[in-house]
Motif scaffolding. Structure first.
Motif, short mmCIF file in Angstrom:
data_model
loop_
_atom_site.label_atom_id
_atom_site.label_comp_id
_atom_site.label_asym_id
_atom_site.label_seq_id
_atom_site.Cartn_x
_atom_site.Cartn_y
_atom_site.Cartn_z
N ASN A 61 28.29 -64.75 71.59
CA ASN A 61 29.40 -63.85 72.03
C ASN A 61 30.15 -63.44 70.68
O ASN A 61 30.87 -62.53 70.53
CB ASN A 61 30.64 -64.61 72.50
CG ASN A 61 30.26 -64.71 74.24
OD1 ASN A 61 29.33 -63.87 74.67
ND2 ASN A 61 30.80 -65.60 75.00
N SER A 62 29.77 -64.10 69.50
CA SER A 62 30.53 -63.75 68.23
C SER A 62 29.53 -62.56 67.57
O SER A 62 30.13 -62.00 66.85
CB SER A 62 30.29 -64.76 67.12
OG SER A 62 31.10 -65.99 67.65
N ALA A 105 27.77 -58.59 67.84
CA ALA A 105 27.79 -57.34 68.57
C ALA A 105 26.26 -57.38 69.24
O ALA A 105 25.39 -57.71 68.57
CB ALA A 105 27.63 -56.45 67.76
N TYR A 106 26.15 -57.01 70.66
CA TYR A 106 24.99 -56.98 70.97
C TYR A 106 24.68 -55.59 71.43
O TYR A 106 23.74 -55.05 72.01
CB TYR A 106 24.90 -57.65 72.43
CG TYR A 106 25.83 -57.32 73.55
CD1 TYR A 106 27.30 -58.15 73.36
CD2 TYR A 106 25.63 -56.20 74.48
CE1 TYR A 106 28.16 -57.42 74.45
CE2 TYR A 106 26.58 -55.96 75.28
CZ TYR A 106 27.58 -56.26 75.47
OH TYR A 106 28.71 -55.98 76.22
N PHE A 107 25.50 -54.30 70.84
CA PHE A 107 25.06 -53.12 71.19
C PHE A 107 25.30 -52.34 69.84
O PHE A 107 26.69 -52.53 69.55
CB PHE A 107 25.71 -52.45 72.45
CG PHE A 107 25.20 -51.16 72.89
CD1 PHE A 107 25.76 -50.35 72.79
CD2 PHE A 107 23.77 -51.03 73.27
CE1 PHE A 107 25.51 -48.90 73.14
CE2 PHE A 107 23.65 -50.01 73.74
CZ PHE A 107 24.37 -48.70 73.79
N THR A 108 24.64 -51.47 69.34
CA THR A 108 25.01 -50.51 68.60
C THR A 108 24.71 -49.08 68.84
O THR A 108 23.88 -48.82 69.50
CB THR A 108 24.70 -50.79 67.07
OG1 THR A 108 23.18 -50.71 67.11
CG2 THR A 108 24.76 -52.23 66.45
N SER A 109 25.58 -47.94 68.26
CA SER A 109 25.18 -46.69 68.41
C SER A 109 25.58 -45.86 67.25
O SER A 109 26.72 -46.02 66.81
CB SER A 109 26.21 -46.42 69.77
OG SER A 109 26.04 -45.14 69.92
N VAL A 110 24.69 -44.96 67.10
CA VAL A 110 24.98 -44.01 65.77
C VAL A 110 24.80 -42.53 66.63
O VAL A 110 23.91 -42.48 67.11
CB VAL A 110 23.96 -44.41 64.95
CG1 VAL A 110 24.09 -43.45 63.70
CG2 VAL A 110 23.81 -45.80 64.29
N ASP A 111 25.69 -41.65 65.95
CA ASP A 111 25.55 -40.14 66.02
C ASP A 111 26.11 -39.51 64.89
O ASP A 111 26.95 -40.15 64.07
CB ASP A 111 26.51 -39.84 67.26
CG ASP A 111 25.85 -38.62 68.05
OD1 ASP A 111 26.33 -38.36 68.97
OD2 ASP A 111 25.09 -37.99 67.22
N THR A 112 25.86 -38.11 64.59
CA THR A 112 26.20 -37.40 63.41
C THR A 112 26.86 -36.06 64.17
O THR A 112 26.50 -35.53 64.89
CB THR A 112 24.69 -37.11 62.91
OG1 THR A 112 24.11 -38.08 62.76
CG2 THR A 112 25.07 -36.16 61.78
N ALA A 113 27.97 -35.97 63.18
CA ALA A 113 28.86 -34.73 63.27
C ALA A 113 28.46 -33.95 62.27
O ALA A 113 28.30 -34.36 61.05
CB ALA A 113 30.19 -35.35 63.23
N THR A 114 28.14 -32.64 62.62
CA THR A 114 27.83 -31.60 61.45
C THR A 114 29.24 -30.69 61.32
O THR A 114 29.39 -29.96 62.22
CB THR A 114 26.72 -30.76 61.90
OG1 THR A 114 25.59 -31.38 61.99
CG2 THR A 114 26.41 -29.64 60.83
N ASN A 115 29.69 -31.15 60.05
CA ASN A 115 31.12 -30.23 59.81
C ASN A 115 31.02 -29.30 59.01
O ASN A 115 30.04 -29.28 58.13
CB ASN A 115 31.93 -31.18 59.22
CG ASN A 115 32.21 -32.75 59.92
OD1 ASN A 115 32.51 -32.58 61.29
ND2 ASN A 115 31.74 -33.86 59.45
N VAL A 116 31.46 -28.08 59.22
CA VAL A 116 31.60 -26.94 58.56
C VAL A 116 32.75 -26.32 57.97
O VAL A 116 33.69 -26.07 58.57
CB VAL A 116 31.04 -25.45 59.70
CG1 VAL A 116 30.84 -24.33 59.02
CG2 VAL A 116 29.77 -26.20 60.38
N VAL A 145 28.84 -47.48 65.92
CA VAL A 145 29.66 -48.53 66.46
C VAL A 145 29.03 -49.78 66.68
O VAL A 145 27.71 -49.72 67.45
CB VAL A 145 30.18 -47.71 67.96
CG1 VAL A 145 30.53 -48.75 68.96
CG2 VAL A 145 31.28 -46.77 67.61
N GLU A 161 29.69 -52.89 69.41
CA GLU A 161 30.27 -53.49 70.35
C GLU A 161 30.59 -55.17 70.33
O GLU A 161 29.57 -55.77 70.14
CB GLU A 161 29.89 -52.96 71.63
CG GLU A 161 30.14 -51.64 72.04
CD GLU A 161 29.53 -51.21 73.30
OE1 GLU A 161 29.37 -52.07 74.08
OE2 GLU A 161 29.04 -49.96 73.63
#
Lengths: 197, 219
Positions: free
Chosen positions: A27-28, A30-41, B169, B171
């Motif tokens: 429980n200590s 993380a069991y899930f990660t997620s990555v995403d990208t923002a393209t800023n203008v 992120v 979790e």
């Protein structure tokens, strides 16, 4: 027998402790990660103008490039000069007017360009000491100035040697950004975007 | 007496609600973690990019200083704490010349500068930087400042520069000793409503105790 029970109890306790420790450890993390990208203008604006000249009061006929022929002293010609902001930012506007007269071939006289009389609008425009006419207001994108002048005429007192002469009026418009550039047009710097007719 | 207590309670709740509304800050751009299939929502987007966070950096002119905020939120509908990281991937190919003219700073928690360099650089955001440890409903803000030099030449009129930021992120299950969100309005609002709730509960206990005493005396 008692020894066996004791050992089994110890093993059971050890197993329970191990399971509990692994659950806590699990429980200590993380069991899930997620990555995403923002393209800023980031975009830059622009200062751009069109100098417009009209041959009619309705502003439907552009003033001819070759000019107007057969103008006689005392005549008044419609020539409306205005500036339109076709850029993306508010602009200061200034205009220069250069007048000249080309006498007919063979005429050995000195022409006076002050015979070209322009009805300059001195309400919305101000003549600076540098010879430029400065528009008194900021010109927002899409807006058009009040005309700098609307007519040109020649006095009846013009001498005969002006016959067949060519009167030339060169109008040059300039613009510069309003942002961070003074509170009045004649304080502004960085004049560019020349447009000429 | 009971009517007076009720009036005080109502006034307290009204004040609490009014305070909570005035504490809500406007964020120019938002990064919202929603988990599930969609994962992230980047807003407001623009005609140039659907994930564009820089609504305040359009149509810039020489000599300008622009500021805007980006709010990072956890709207994941689960009892999870998230650690959210960001890093810069730098300028998109073709944008370097324009973006290298501009200076960008990014500050979090109002005083921690995590980026201060030319806009085409990765600088302090080359590696992952933790921007927030958020429980559900928590948020944090990034303050952005863009400086456009007065010397920016006419060759950059109508220039378009693209700069990519990546978010990650992780979790976690919520632990009993997990800290409250590092910043954001939700933390303060929580305290206000928690105080209001405690006040109501205390009042109820006092009223019940009084009524019992009265009943016993009458008996």
């Amino acid at each position: 027998m008692k020894h066996k029970i004791f050992v089994k109890s110890k093993l059971f306790a050890l197993a329970v402790v191990t399971i509990c420790a692994s659950i806590i450890a699990y429980n200590s993390y993380a069991y899930f990660t997620s990555v995403d990208t923002a393209t800023n203008v980031i975009t830059a604006g622009s200062i751009d103008i069109d100098l417009l000249e009209w041959a009619d009061e309705g502003k439907t006929v552009p003033f001819p490039v070759d000019g107007i022929n057969n103008v006689l002293p005392g005549m008044e010609v419609t020539k409306i000069a205005e500036v339109k902001n076709v850029g993306s930012g508010a602009a200061w506007i200034r205009v220069k007017i250069d007048k000249s007269i080309e006498l007919a071939e063979g005429v050995d006289e000195t022409a006076d360009p002050e015979n070209i009389i322009i009805d300059v609008n001195d309400t919305d425009w101000t003549l600076g000491e540098d010879g430029y006419y400065y528009y008194n207001s900021q010109l927002q994108p899409g807006e058009t100035t009040v005309p700098l002048f609307t007519t040109v005429h020649f006095p009846t007192s013009m001498k005969p040697f002006y016959n067949n002469c060519k009167a030339v009026i060169v109008v040059t418009a300039y613009a510069t950004q309003v942002i961070n550039n003074g509170d009045f047009a004649d304080e502004a710097q960085g004049w560019t975007d020349e447009d000429q007719t | 007496m009971i009517k007076r207590i009720k009036a005080v309670f109502v006034a307290f709740v009204v004040i609490a609600i009014a305070l909570s509304c005035s504490l809500t800050a406007y964020a120019d751009g938002t990064v919202t973690y929603v988990g599930g299939a969609e994962k992230y929502i980047f807003e407001p987007g623009s005609e140039y990019s659907p994930t564009d966070l820089f609504d305040g950096f359009k149509n810039v002119f020489p000599g300008e200083k622009r500021t805007q905020r980006v709010e990072v939120r956890n709207n994941y509908d689960a009892d999870k704490r998230i650690d959210i990281y960001m890093r810069s991937l730098g300028a998109v190919e073709g944008s370097e010349e324009f973006l290298s003219q501009l200076t960008l700073t990014v500050t979090m928690l109002e005083d921690t500068k995590i980026f201060d360099a030319k806009a085409d650089q990765k600088a302090g955001l080359e590696g992952w930087v933790l921007v927030g440890s958020l429980i559900k409903g928590g948020s944090t803000t990034l303050d952005l400042t863009l400086n456009v030099p007065e010397t920016l030449g006419n060759e950059f009129r109508n220039a378009i520069g693209e700069l990519q930021w990546q978010f990650k992120v992780e979790e976690f299950d919520i632990e009993p000793d997990d800290p409250a969100p590092p910043t954001g309005d939700s933390g303060v609002i929580m305290w206000i409503f928690a105080s209001a709730t405690c006040f109501v509960v205390m009042l109820y206990i006092i009223l019940v105790a009084r009524r019992r005493r009265t009943d016993e005396e009458q008996a």
